[in-house]
Design an enzyme around this catalytic site. Sequence first.
Site, PDB file in Angstrom:
ATOM      1  N   CYS A 137       0.707  -1.310  -0.025  1.00  0.00           N
ATOM      2  CA  CYS A 137      -0.134   0.125   0.102  1.00  0.00           C
ATOM      3  C   CYS A 137       0.841   1.165  -0.137  1.00  0.00           C
ATOM      4  O   CYS A 137       0.501   2.383  -0.394  1.00  0.00           O
ATOM      5  CB  CYS A 137      -0.862   0.055   1.083  1.00  0.00           C
ATOM      6  SG  CYS A 137      -0.008   0.012   2.692  1.00  0.00           S
ATOM      7  N   GLY A 151     -14.709  -7.098   4.646  1.00  0.00           N
ATOM      8  CA  GLY A 151     -13.621  -7.826   4.333  1.00  0.00           C
ATOM      9  C   GLY A 151     -13.437  -8.862   5.381  1.00  0.00           C
ATOM     10  O   GLY A 151     -13.894  -8.615   6.630  1.00  0.00           O
ATOM     11  N   GLN A 186       3.535  -5.439   8.938  1.00  0.00           N
ATOM     12  CA  GLN A 186       3.338  -6.463   7.794  1.00  0.00           C
ATOM     13  C   GLN A 186       4.402  -6.155   6.616  1.00  0.00           C
ATOM     14  O   GLN A 186       4.255  -7.296   5.854  1.00  0.00           O
ATOM     15  CB  GLN A 186       1.838  -6.114   7.111  1.00  0.00           C
ATOM     16  CG  GLN A 186       0.814  -6.445   7.949  1.00  0.00           C
ATOM     17  CD  GLN A 186      -0.665  -6.065   7.362  1.00  0.00           C
ATOM     18  OE1 GLN A 186      -1.210  -4.855   7.542  1.00  0.00           O
ATOM     19  NE2 GLN A 186      -1.371  -6.803   6.747  1.00  0.00           N
TER      20      GLN A 186
END
Length: 472
Positions: A51, A194, A117
């Site tokens: 991202c 999600g 992450q």
Amino acid sequence: MSHLIVCGVNFHFHPLAIREHLVIPDSCLKHGLRALAQFPHLSESVILSTCNRTEVYAVVSDISKGFAEIESFFRSVQQVTDHTGLSPNYKLMGDDVALHLMRVASGLDSMVLGEGQIMSQVKFAHQCALEAKTAGVVMDNMFKQALNCGKRVRSQTSLGKRAVSISSAAVEIAKDYFKERNVDFENLKVTILGAGKMAKICLKHMLNSKKAPKQIRVVNRTKRDLEDCFQNSKRSNFRVIEVNETFNFEQRHEAVAQSDLVFVATSAHRHLLTQGEAEKAFALASNSNETKCLIVDISVPRNVDPELATIDGVTLKHTDDLAGLVNKNLEERRKVALEADEIIFDCLDEFNSWQKARSVVPTITELKEKVETIRQAQLQGAGSVEFKALSREEIARLEEISQAIVNQILHIPMVNLKAAASSSDLQALARQAETLRNLFNLDPLAKKCSHAQSNQNIQEVHQNHPVHPGNQ
């Protein structure tokens, strides 16, 4: 001669509206790598797409042509019709490439300092390139060093005390938003769109809050992916409403309209929440929503139509709104960076030493091959009668003696060459390598050979004659 380069786009220079058009999803990563493999000046390549960034790391035979080929790749990826001239906005080469990757893997170059992450994303990029056979010995070693560096930074500095991620930052933004409006977080009706990794982290951070929301709804296309989310919720004292009992995925706009807080953590390549459908849903919502609705979209590319922000009572935020957290933590970022510098430059030195040692591998390989060829020819005596008359034990003894003689002859030249490789004097290393090649009448270093065979030879030499003990 080969060179290391990297180029791409990241959050430092391009907003999400641009970055999202260059995102390469996990399912397409190997296709992208195969496309890069077709370029003539790229011998190795790895794609890192998150991202915060989309980057191509490569080993190239010509720097300017390598950069041009990667720019061509980016042009084929981007789909921004009003940005037809969009191209990577930063380019690095040489030592700066490894240094940059080590900072990325350590979480020091993330929008959220220490973002957790990124390590798994770097590892995934490395693994995909290995499976696609676009990562040779250089990329393989550099990414291994970067991952090792990231682990050391997290375990040996204060960065390891921070359990942060884009998802946890999104929860913090939501808490601050409602705190400023004197709204109790525990009384909110929350919807998570999600059920992937980022959605699960959102749920985890909310459930671990002192005053966690008592009504959390999870909306997902398939029920199977919801199981882990519900397993997490069962360990808490709070209630999670299973969406499939009240809403299905096609009714997601209605679910959002009945919520005070919405997290969107999906991986679609289109807007899952659209302005028209959302307007209808909010207009028909039966609940009286005095606190209004905050939607936090942490998907990249964005899965919420930016036009939702025009709906009365809706506040929309996305990953670039995390910049506030970045600015708030600038002093902490500087402190952690200073702590990590020693580790990062130590890892960089190891990688540079490995690269220098690798430069002597062709000479060592060819020297071994030439001497072995001579040994075999002399040992067999070109099919002489005397050799054929020897017993199996006598032949084995001759093999043993001749191999020992060859090893003794090669030992000192190889030791000296490897010692030169560990020094910082590259010119002296090149002179020694060339001297050996002249003495033994080896082909020039520019000798043409296939890339695959070259990599195979390099790997064999590193297995049999390790040149840097820290890289085994």
